[in-house]
Structures are given as C-alpha cells and as structure tokens.
Design a protein around this motif. Structure first.
Motif, PDB file in Angstrom:
ATOM      1  N   ASN A  87     -27.564  -2.731  50.169  1.00 16.01           N
ATOM      2  CA  ASN A  87     -28.616  -2.008  50.874  1.00 16.01           C
ATOM      3  C   ASN A  87     -28.985  -2.842  52.103  1.00 16.01           C
ATOM      4  O   ASN A  87     -28.396  -3.899  52.341  1.00 16.01           O
ATOM      5  N   LYS A  88     -29.942  -2.380  52.859  1.00 17.73           N
ATOM      6  CA  LYS A  88     -30.337  -3.043  54.110  1.00 17.73           C
ATOM      7  C   LYS A  88     -30.644  -4.531  53.914  1.00 17.73           C
ATOM      8  O   LYS A  88     -30.379  -5.361  54.769  1.00 17.73           O
ATOM      9  N   GLU A  89     -31.232  -4.863  52.766  1.00 16.21           N
ATOM     10  CA  GLU A  89     -31.680  -6.249  52.522  1.00 16.21           C
ATOM     11  C   GLU A  89     -30.600  -7.127  51.906  1.00 16.21           C
ATOM     12  O   GLU A  89     -30.817  -8.321  51.680  1.00 16.21           O
ATOM     13  N   THR A  90     -29.470  -6.559  51.553  1.00 19.09           N
ATOM     14  CA  THR A  90     -28.421  -7.329  50.873  1.00 19.09           C
ATOM     15  C   THR A  90     -27.839  -8.385  51.813  1.00 19.09           C
ATOM     16  O   THR A  90     -27.546  -8.086  52.969  1.00 19.09           O
ATOM     17  N   LEU A  91     -27.660  -9.583  51.288  1.00 19.64           N
ATOM     18  CA  LEU A  91     -26.983 -10.623  52.059  1.00 19.64           C
ATOM     19  C   LEU A  91     -25.480 -10.471  51.842  1.00 19.64           C
ATOM     20  O   LEU A  91     -25.019 -10.394  50.696  1.00 19.64           O
ATOM     21  N   ILE A  92     -24.729 -10.410  52.931  1.00 19.09           N
ATOM     22  CA  ILE A  92     -23.274 -10.325  52.799  1.00 19.09           C
ATOM     23  C   ILE A  92     -22.647 -11.622  53.284  1.00 19.09           C
ATOM     24  O   ILE A  92     -22.919 -12.082  54.393  1.00 19.09           O
ATOM     25  N   ILE A  93     -21.828 -12.211  52.420  1.00 18.99           N
ATOM     26  CA  ILE A  93     -21.096 -13.420  52.793  1.00 18.99           C
ATOM     27  C   ILE A  93     -19.620 -13.032  52.787  1.00 18.99           C
ATOM     28  O   ILE A  93     -19.104 -12.569  51.763  1.00 18.99           O
ATOM     29  N   THR A  94     -18.945 -13.184  53.919  1.00 17.45           N
ATOM     30  CA  THR A  94     -17.544 -12.763  53.917  1.00 17.45           C
ATOM     31  C   THR A  94     -16.625 -13.758  54.610  1.00 17.45           C
ATOM     32  O   THR A  94     -16.979 -14.381  55.605  1.00 17.45           O
ATOM     33  N   ASN A  95     -15.441 -13.892  54.021  1.00 17.61           N
ATOM     34  CA  ASN A  95     -14.338 -14.607  54.663  1.00 17.61           C
ATOM     35  C   ASN A  95     -13.761 -13.643  55.699  1.00 17.61           C
ATOM     36  O   ASN A  95     -13.658 -12.455  55.442  1.00 17.61           O
ATOM     37  N   VAL A  96     -13.403 -14.166  56.880  1.00 14.67           N
ATOM     38  CA  VAL A  96     -12.902 -13.251  57.917  1.00 14.67           C
ATOM     39  C   VAL A  96     -11.373 -13.245  58.033  1.00 14.67           C
ATOM     40  O   VAL A  96     -10.817 -12.496  58.811  1.00 14.67           O
ATOM     41  N   ARG A  97     -10.699 -14.070  57.250  1.00 18.47           N
ATOM     42  CA  ARG A  97      -9.229 -14.124  57.341  1.00 18.47           C
ATOM     43  C   ARG A  97      -8.629 -12.902  56.630  1.00 18.47           C
ATOM     44  O   ARG A  97      -8.777 -12.749  55.426  1.00 18.47           O
ATOM     45  N   PRO A  98      -7.925 -12.038  57.395  1.00 13.27           N
ATOM     46  CA  PRO A  98      -7.394 -10.818  56.782  1.00 13.27           C
ATOM     47  C   PRO A  98      -6.238 -11.083  55.819  1.00 13.27           C
ATOM     48  O   PRO A  98      -5.480 -12.024  55.988  1.00 13.27           O
ATOM     49  N   LEU A  99      -6.155 -10.246  54.820  1.00 15.08           N
ATOM     50  CA  LEU A  99      -5.015 -10.242  53.904  1.00 15.08           C
ATOM     51  C   LEU A  99      -4.580  -8.767  53.844  1.00 15.08           C
ATOM     52  O   LEU A  99      -5.000  -8.033  52.954  1.00 15.08           O
ATOM     53  N   PRO A 100      -3.787  -8.323  54.825  1.00 13.24           N
ATOM     54  CA  PRO A 100      -3.504  -6.885  54.901  1.00 13.24           C
ATOM     55  C   PRO A 100      -2.722  -6.399  53.679  1.00 13.24           C
ATOM     56  O   PRO A 100      -1.784  -7.063  53.252  1.00 13.24           O
ATOM     57  N   PRO A 101      -3.140  -5.276  53.121  1.00 17.11           N
ATOM     58  CA  PRO A 101      -2.398  -4.728  51.980  1.00 17.11           C
ATOM     59  C   PRO A 101      -1.071  -4.140  52.443  1.00 17.11           C
ATOM     60  O   PRO A 101      -0.871  -3.921  53.647  1.00 17.11           O
ATOM     61  N   PHE A 102      -0.188  -3.866  51.491  1.00 18.03           N
ATOM     62  CA  PHE A 102       1.134  -3.385  51.885  1.00 18.03           C
ATOM     63  C   PHE A 102       1.104  -2.025  52.557  1.00 18.03           C
ATOM     64  O   PHE A 102       1.982  -1.700  53.346  1.00 18.03           O
ATOM     65  N   THR A 103       0.071  -1.256  52.270  1.00 17.92           N
ATOM     66  CA  THR A 103      -0.037   0.055  52.925  1.00 17.92           C
ATOM     67  C   THR A 103      -0.038  -0.109  54.446  1.00 17.92           C
ATOM     68  O   THR A 103       0.397   0.777  55.172  1.00 17.92           O
ATOM     69  N   VAL A 104      -0.506  -1.244  54.927  1.00 22.04           N
ATOM     70  CA  VAL A 104      -0.532  -1.508  56.363  1.00 22.04           C
ATOM     71  C   VAL A 104       0.880  -1.812  56.873  1.00 22.04           C
ATOM     72  O   VAL A 104       1.318  -1.282  57.882  1.00 22.04           O
ATOM     73  N   ALA A 105       1.623  -2.639  56.109  1.00 24.40           N
ATOM     74  CA  ALA A 105       2.978  -3.007  56.520  1.00 24.40           C
ATOM     75  C   ALA A 105       3.886  -1.786  56.651  1.00 24.40           C
ATOM     76  O   ALA A 105       4.715  -1.702  57.549  1.00 24.40           O
ATOM     77  N   ILE A 106       3.718  -0.815  55.765  1.00 22.87           N
ATOM     78  CA  ILE A 106       4.603   0.355  55.841  1.00 22.87           C
ATOM     79  C   ILE A 106       4.026   1.427  56.776  1.00 22.87           C
ATOM     80  O   ILE A 106       4.561   2.516  56.875  1.00 22.87           O
ATOM     81  N   GLY A 107       2.935   1.089  57.436  1.00 21.48           N
ATOM     82  CA  GLY A 107       2.394   1.995  58.444  1.00 21.48           C
ATOM     83  C   GLY A 107       1.622   3.174  57.873  1.00 21.48           C
ATOM     84  O   GLY A 107       1.371   4.155  58.558  1.00 21.48           O
ATOM     85  N   ALA A 108       1.224   3.075  56.587  1.00 21.81           N
ATOM     86  CA  ALA A 108       0.497   4.189  55.977  1.00 21.81           C
ATOM     87  C   ALA A 108      -0.979   4.183  56.379  1.00 21.81           C
ATOM     88  O   ALA A 108      -1.666   5.184  56.244  1.00 21.81           O
TER      89      ALA A 108
END
Lengths: 197, 634
Positions: A87-108
């Motif tokens: 929600n609006k008040e939730t703290l989000i902590i995220t790593n920014v290094r992408p790990l693209p799934p295979f759906t991306v490699a096959i262009g889906a």
C-alpha cells in the motif's frame, strides 16, 4: 507489540527461503513471536518464489494484498509483480540487477528497464530503497550472498523488534561455515546501503 | 544431533509444519512410515528419510518411499495390523490412488495407532486440482483432525496416534499448504517409547474381508463412528473462545485469519469463535449449544461448505433460530485467483486475512476500513516467469528429438513430474494430463479412438507409480502408440526421492535397483530401445524406428537429472559458448529448445557460463557449428 508483515520475493535459486527462515530463527532467538510461510513446489524450476515473515501478534501465515509493511524484492521485475501486496505506506527494498526470465530471451515479452521499474515503484509508494545488491554480494566475494545483502538492507531500513547482533549470530551459526564470514560481510554491505539510501 | 531427535524436548524451535508433523510422530513412538511424495506433503517423508540416513543408530523406525499411495497405504495397513504405530503420508490427490484400500482398511481397522496425512492444496500451488479431502473422512467413516499451524500439527499428530488406538481405526490428519509450509515456534515434548517389533496375530474373521466378514465389519465401523462422535463432543480440539451474540465457526488455517480479523476489528467482546479441530465426526451437540446463544453465525472454511451444511442441518433438526451465513448458495469468482482474488467466501481457492476480515465486518455490520489497494493499471507488465526445465535437463533434448521426428500433428499425452513443463513453448509437447500414470492409459484410448499417431511421455518414478499397469493394458489390448519413459534416475520434481529404478548404490540405500528396460520387455513390449538423449542424431533415428512399429513401442531416454547428478556423480563437463564469427543469428538454439542458460544480446545468441552445464544439445542443433565448449584457460 503491533504486527510487522514482511514479504520476500525472488527467483528460484536466489536464496529467498533461506533469508526468511533465518529472519524467523533470529526472531525466535530474540523472543519475538513469529510465523514464516513459504510457497515453492513448481517454483523450484526457476519460477517466482515468495515467502512471508510475520513478526508480532499476527498468527495468519500469509500476507494479503495491500497489507505488507515491507516488501523485499531480490529482482526489480519481481518487485513489480508483488506490488499488489503493498500500500502507499509500504517500504519497498529492491535489488536493481535484472535477472530476465526466459520468456524475454525468446522474445515472448519485453523486460522493462530496471530504472523504469524503480521509477514506477517510487510513484506508487512513499519509500523505496533501491540499489545493486548483486554488486554488493560480489564485493563480499560471494555472488550467492544476495539474500544476505537484502536481509542486511531490511535491518538497515526498518526498525525491527530483532536486533542486528542476534541476526548476525544466526547467520554465522546457520549458514555453511565456508560462507559464514562472507555472508556477514554481505549483510553489513546491505545494511550500509539501506542506511545510505 | 538434529533438533527433531532431541530426546527430552523442552526447547522451542522454528519448525516447518511438515517437520512438526514428524516430531509429533516421533513423540508418539512411531515405528513404521510409508509414503508417496507430493507437494505439500513431501517434507514429512523427506525428513524421516534424512534422519534415518544421518542418524541410523538414533532412529527407531522403518521408513520407505513406496511406489504409489495405494501401495503405501496397504503396506502401512499391514504394519498397523501387526501392532506397530504407523504413519502414512500423501498429498490430497494421492488419497484418490489409495482410496481403494482405504475404504476397506476403515472396516478392518488397526491394532496399533495409524495416522494418515492428507496434505490438501487450496489454490493449486502445485497440483492438478484443489479437491477437499474432508470428504474422504465422510466417505471412509474415519476420524479427521485439522491443525491450524505447525505447533498444533505436532500436538494433533501425537494425539491422533492415541485416538487411533482407542478406536481401533486409522485417523486422518488433514493439512493445507499454509500449514505444511508455515514455520512457527514449536516447544518440544519428550520423544516417545517405540515398540519396534510386532507379531501378526491371525484373525481372519476381521482381516479377511469376504462378504460375510465385511457385513459385520461395516457395523463395527458404524459403532466406532458413534464412539468417535462422543469423543469429538468433549475433544479439546473443538473449542469455543470469546463471547457475544455473533458467532464464527472455522477450521484449520482459516482459524488464524479469523482470530487476527476479530482482533483487528476490535470485536473480541462481540464475537464467539468455535474452532473445529476434530472435524469428523463433528461435535453436533456442542455445535447445537453454540448456535443456541447466537443471533448470527458465520461459517468460514476453505473449499467445500462441509461444516456449513452440517450446521444448517443441526439448526433445522433442533429447531434453532439462528441466521447462518457462509457460501451457500454459491457465488463463483469470475477470475482465477492469480488474476484477482475474490472478496467473498467461495468454494474455490484459499482464503486470506483481508478476505476473512472483510467478510466478517460485512456480515456483522462492524465498521472497518481496509487499507486501500494501489491502483496499478498503468504498471509496466512484468514478463512472465514460468517454471522451466533446468539448463542441461535431458528432457529438453528428448522433447526436441521427438518433435523433430513427429512435428505438431502427433498427439502427446504427458504425465505428472518436471516434464509436465514440456507443455510450454517452444516445446509444446503436452496434450492430455489428468493424473499420475494417465499418459500411458490415455495414449491407448486416444490412439484406439482416433487412429492418430500418439507419443506419450512419462517419468521413471511415475512409471513405477502407476505407469506399469497402463503399459500392461496397452500390450494386452494391442494398442498402437509409442511411450517415451524419461528416465532421469530420480523423482526430480518433488526433491530427488528414490524409487525402484534409482541406482541405489549411488545414494547408499540398501534397497534393490530395478532396471526399466528388461522390465518393459518382460511386460511383453516387442519394440524397446534405450537412448542417450544428448546424442541427438541417434535419438532421432531410434524414435523414427519406434513410431514406425505397429503396436506398443517404448523408448527409454536415459540420462541423470543434472541437479541429482551434481550430488551423486559430479562431472567435469565444460560449459559452451557461441563463436560470434560463425554464428549467423538464425537462433535455432534459442527458438527450438528454450534453455534458460541462453539469452540474446545485440541480436546474437549467448550462453551464460554460470548456468550452462555442457550438455551440448544446442551445439548439435546449430547448423553453423558455432557453439563450442569453452576452452580451459592456458
């Protein structure tokens, strides 16, 4: 004590379940009531893995939509995927290094650039801590310690009823001896990164 | 020493629900355990197996992975009839397989405690359906207990062994994923004394179910039901808390959602909760008394309205005027829970704290404002991250070879296991799947009914589970299809459990290894070939020959699961790389097999050396021979 609901999300193999389990053990050692919940099964094969740690009085093992206090994402796109938990008040902590799934490699499907994902998160919630956690894991000389980096960031960014000393003690005693030192180093680097950002 | 084997108990440990179930069994002095693994039950047998291997001198129980749930139940029944405390575990759909022995085991009963774990999976996190196995308690007439979390699971399992002995029948423990895969603090009790040796005492008028015997045994079971119901009335697992004119009846994990919601709503002084822990037989008198003091009662139970219907019947029979609210008449969610969670009680999907809180507030007219959900319509769509066959998975190579030979026209029945993922593009080799073993028998049906070319897939563990009987049928009835047995030497999907085909020496087990090829020949299959799937050309040739054979043909595609191999037989294969000078960018390697170690960068295929395990499948597919092993550094 009020209830703190922390959701961890990542990709199979990133060590998400270990992180939530260690946090649970640290809570137990610190005398804090805790429930940990994990979803795996088919996710073992490179899918999304989600777990939740509920600290305090709550007894429900899962976190409903809009009810997470903290969302810890091990991968930027997975932060987006789990955003309905926030929600609006939730703290989000995220790593920014992408790990693209295979759906991306096959262009889906296209993979949104990490900056775009982070900008979107910032538009939706009041506080986002985003940094390259993978780089810190590498700096700790243990590329597999991203989960420790993210755990450190959690402690650096939020007031938790569990103290850092207890958490580190659990990391030292419950992870493989060979990696204990680098895991604690990774935790410290994540802690610092979150304090700074 | 493992905490689960601490003899004196005392300390609190953060246990997974499934570990807590193991501890409960050990505290009860369990001496015998059988299972077939299945999510979310698998960590129960896996923990029993691990403890026995790590501490052979410390554990006092026999444990086996049985070939299927029916076999597990029958084996356990024999042990329990001989007088040792026995545990038998499976997932919800496993009870379907075991249903045949179960119904009659309920008649003959047991001489020592026997507990049957059914691990149900509301919301289908990793199952083919979300059936509610509380119906099996009704169907078989056996008592059922439902824990709300790990600590209670431990206590209930211990109690269930006693109850089973008291009544002389097996007792069900029914869990759901959120109990099996939750962790909470569990304070340990003392380990129980184990009676390890037993003697089967003959009593044919009880244990041999010819009609004349069973007529009496049915009456025995009905009398036990009456006894069990009296126990349920005073069972500490069926408890009432709070006070007020508003009532909630709930069970299992839903109890936690209810308790949290009532606290969140500040309604502890208005709402009385009936927590049902012994759910079969239901404590009808206690429920009737509960209903009598209430204006409205809300029944909150995931999946089927079993308690709700029972409560309606009780109110009708006793003439109690109380408003009963639940999910009858049924409203059906318009979308899958993956897309949008429903905001009312339905017969589909698991519940969650927000849903339960909302329904309670609405039903009882309590004021509460839920935290606003974020508006996410403008979110950049995250790309799908479906589970995938691992890098170097031999199934990918087998699928590739079969699809090269058979194309899109052939029908591909498949089965339950990792290879179910062959459903996804670009492999798309899955056309029919209903349960374990169904690939073999349905292939016969489809081929016989249509005359189409059929190639069915089954894993080695699943073949032993229930593929064998289908194959016997196919041979006997002259069906016409090719069965590909994907033999990766383990039960990969559920976590590498052994099965009869496993190389038992590699894992240090004292069981006997069965070789699939002579077994299949012994079943009467005339055309049997074993292939090495990473030898692509030879595999394709073998498949061509097999599908040309009239009648049942079997291909055994034999190559260890790479995750399992890493443990039992580490190899020193080099990873592969794409030579940019040779690569012409037609992407066959990517488009045809979808190995997760491959990706595209600047319009060219590349291989992530950390993920590639050197299976060489892509190298054989590349028409330019542009994929080569990474050379060792000089």
């Amino acid at each position: 004590m009020s209830t703190q609901r922390i959701v961890f999300v990542g990709v199979g193999g990133q060590g998400n379940l270990l992180a939530s389990n260690l946090l649970g053990q640290a809570a137990l050692a610190a005398g804090v009531k805790v429930v940990v919940s994990e979803i795996h099964g088919m996710a073992q094969r490179g899918g999304v893995v989600e777990s939740a740690v509920i600290l305090g009085e709550g007894t429900s093992p899962i976190v409903a939509n809009a009810e997470a206090d903290v969302l810890v994402a091990f991968e930027p796109v997975e932060a987006l995927r789990l955003l309905p938990k926030a929600n609006k008040e939730t703290l989000i902590i995220t790593n920014v290094r992408p790990l693209p799934p295979f759906t991306v490699a096959i262009g889906a499907a296209p993979y949104p650039p990490a900056e775009e994902s982070v900008a979107y998160l910032k538009k939706k919630v009041n506080k986002v801590v985003a940094f390259d956690g993978q780089a810190l894991a590498e700096e700790a000389k243990n590329p597999l310690s991203l989960n420790m980096v993210m755990l450190g960031a959690l402690f650096g960014a939020v007031e938790l009823p569990v103290d850092v000393k207890t958490m580190k003690k659990i990391i030292r005693s419950q992870t493989k001896k060979r990696f204990a030192a680098s895991n604690v180093k990774a935790f410290d680097l994540g802690f610092k990164a979150a304090k700074a950002g | 020493m493992d905490v689960l084997l601490t003899p004196s108990g005392g300390k609190e440990h953060l246990l997974l629900g499934n570990e807590a179930i193991v501890r409960g069994a050990l505290e009860a002095g369990m001496a015998f355990a059988t299972c077939y693994p299945g999510t979310p039950s698998s960590e129960v047998p896996d923990t029993l197996y691990r403890l026995r291997k790590q501490f052979p001198g410390k554990v006092k129980y026999y444990f086996e992975y049985s070939t299927n749930e029916k076999v597990a139940m029958e084996c356990a029944a024999g042990a329990a009839a001989s007088g040792v405390r026995t545990l038998c575990t499976m997932k919800h759909v496993g009870v379907n397989v075991a249903a045949d022995p179960l119904m009659t085991l309920a008649y003959v009963g047991v001489r020592a405690g026997m507990v049957i774990l059914t691990a149900d999976d509301p919301s289908l996190f990793s199952s083919q359906n979300e059936q509610d196995n509380r119906y099996y308690a009704r169907l078989s007439g056996l008592p059922m207990l439902e824990p709300a979390g790990p600590a209670e699971a431990r206590d209930m399992v211990t109690h269930a062994f006693d109850l089973s002995e008291e009544l002389g029948v097996p007792v069900f423990i029914r869990t759901t994923t959120r109990v099996n895969h939750a962790r909470e603090a569990v304070k340990l009790n003392k380990l129980g004394k184990v009676k390890q040796t037993a003697k089967f005492v003959k009593e044919p008028m009880r244990f041999v179910t010819v009609p004349a015997v069973s007529r009496n045994l049915h009456l025995r079971l009905l009398n036990i039901y009456n006894q069990a119901q009296a126990i349920s009335e005073r069972s500490p697992w069926n408890k009432i808390e709070g006070r007020g004119k508003l009532g909630i009846i709930t069970n299992g994990v839903s109890y936690n959602y209810v308790a949290d919601a009532v606290a969140d709503l500040g309604a502890k002084s208005k709402v009385k909760i009936f927590k049902v822990g012994m759910s079969y037989p239901l404590p009808e008198k206690k429920l009737a008394n509960f209903l009598k003091g209430l204006d409205t009662v809300l029944v909150i139970e995931e999946l089927e309205p079993i308690m709700e219907e029972a409560v309606r019947a009780i109110a009708q029979e006793k003439g109690i005027k109380v408003k009963i609210v639940g999910k009858v008449p049924g409203k059906v969610p318009s979308k899958s829970v993956d897309i949008e969670a429903p905001d009312f009680l339905s017969r589909a999907f698991e519940y969650n704290p927000r849903l339960v809180r909302t329904v309670i507030a609405k039903t009882f007219g309590l004021k509460y404002k839920n935290t606003a959900e974020l508006k996410l319509a403008d979110m950049p769509a995250p790309p799908g991250r479906p589970p995938n066959l691992c890098p170097g998975c031999p199934h990918r190579a087998t699928y590739h070879a079969v699809k090269e030979v058979m194309g899109e026209e052939a029908i591909y029945p498949t089965d339950i296991g990792c290879y179910t993922l062959g459903l996804l593009p670009p492999i798309k080799a899955a056309d029919f799947l209903i349960c374990m073993g169904s690939s073999v028998s349905s292939a016969g049906g489809i081929a016989r009914a249509t005359g189409q070319k059929v190639v069915a897939f089954i894993g080695d563990s699943t073949f032993f589970h229930s593929g064998i009987t289908g194959l016997v049928n196919a041979v006997h009835n002259n069906h016409n299809f090719t069965l590909v047995i994907l033999d990766n030497g383990t039960t990969a999907m559920t976590g590498h459990q052994p099965h009869p085909g496993v190389d038992t020496e590699a894992i240090g087990d004292a069981t006997t290894h069965l070789d699939i090829e002579p077994l299949v020949r012994g079943l009467g299959v005339q055309h049997v070939t074993t292939i090495k799937p990473f030898k692509v050309r030879a595999s394709k040739k073998a498949i061509e020959e097999a599908v040309a054979h009239e009648g049942v043909s079997v291909i055994i595609s034999k190559e260890l699961c790479p995750l399992f191999a890493r443990r039992v037989a580490p190899s020193s294969k080099k990873s592969f790389q794409v030579n940019p000078d040779k690569c012409k960018g037609h992407m066959d390697c990517i488009k045809k097999v979808a190995c997760p170690a491959m990706f595209v960068e600047d319009g060219q295929a590349r291989i992530n050396p950390l993920q590639c395990i050197g299976c060489a499948l892509c190298a054989q597919i590349c028409p330019e021979n542009a994929i080569l092993p990474v050379k060792a550094k000089a």
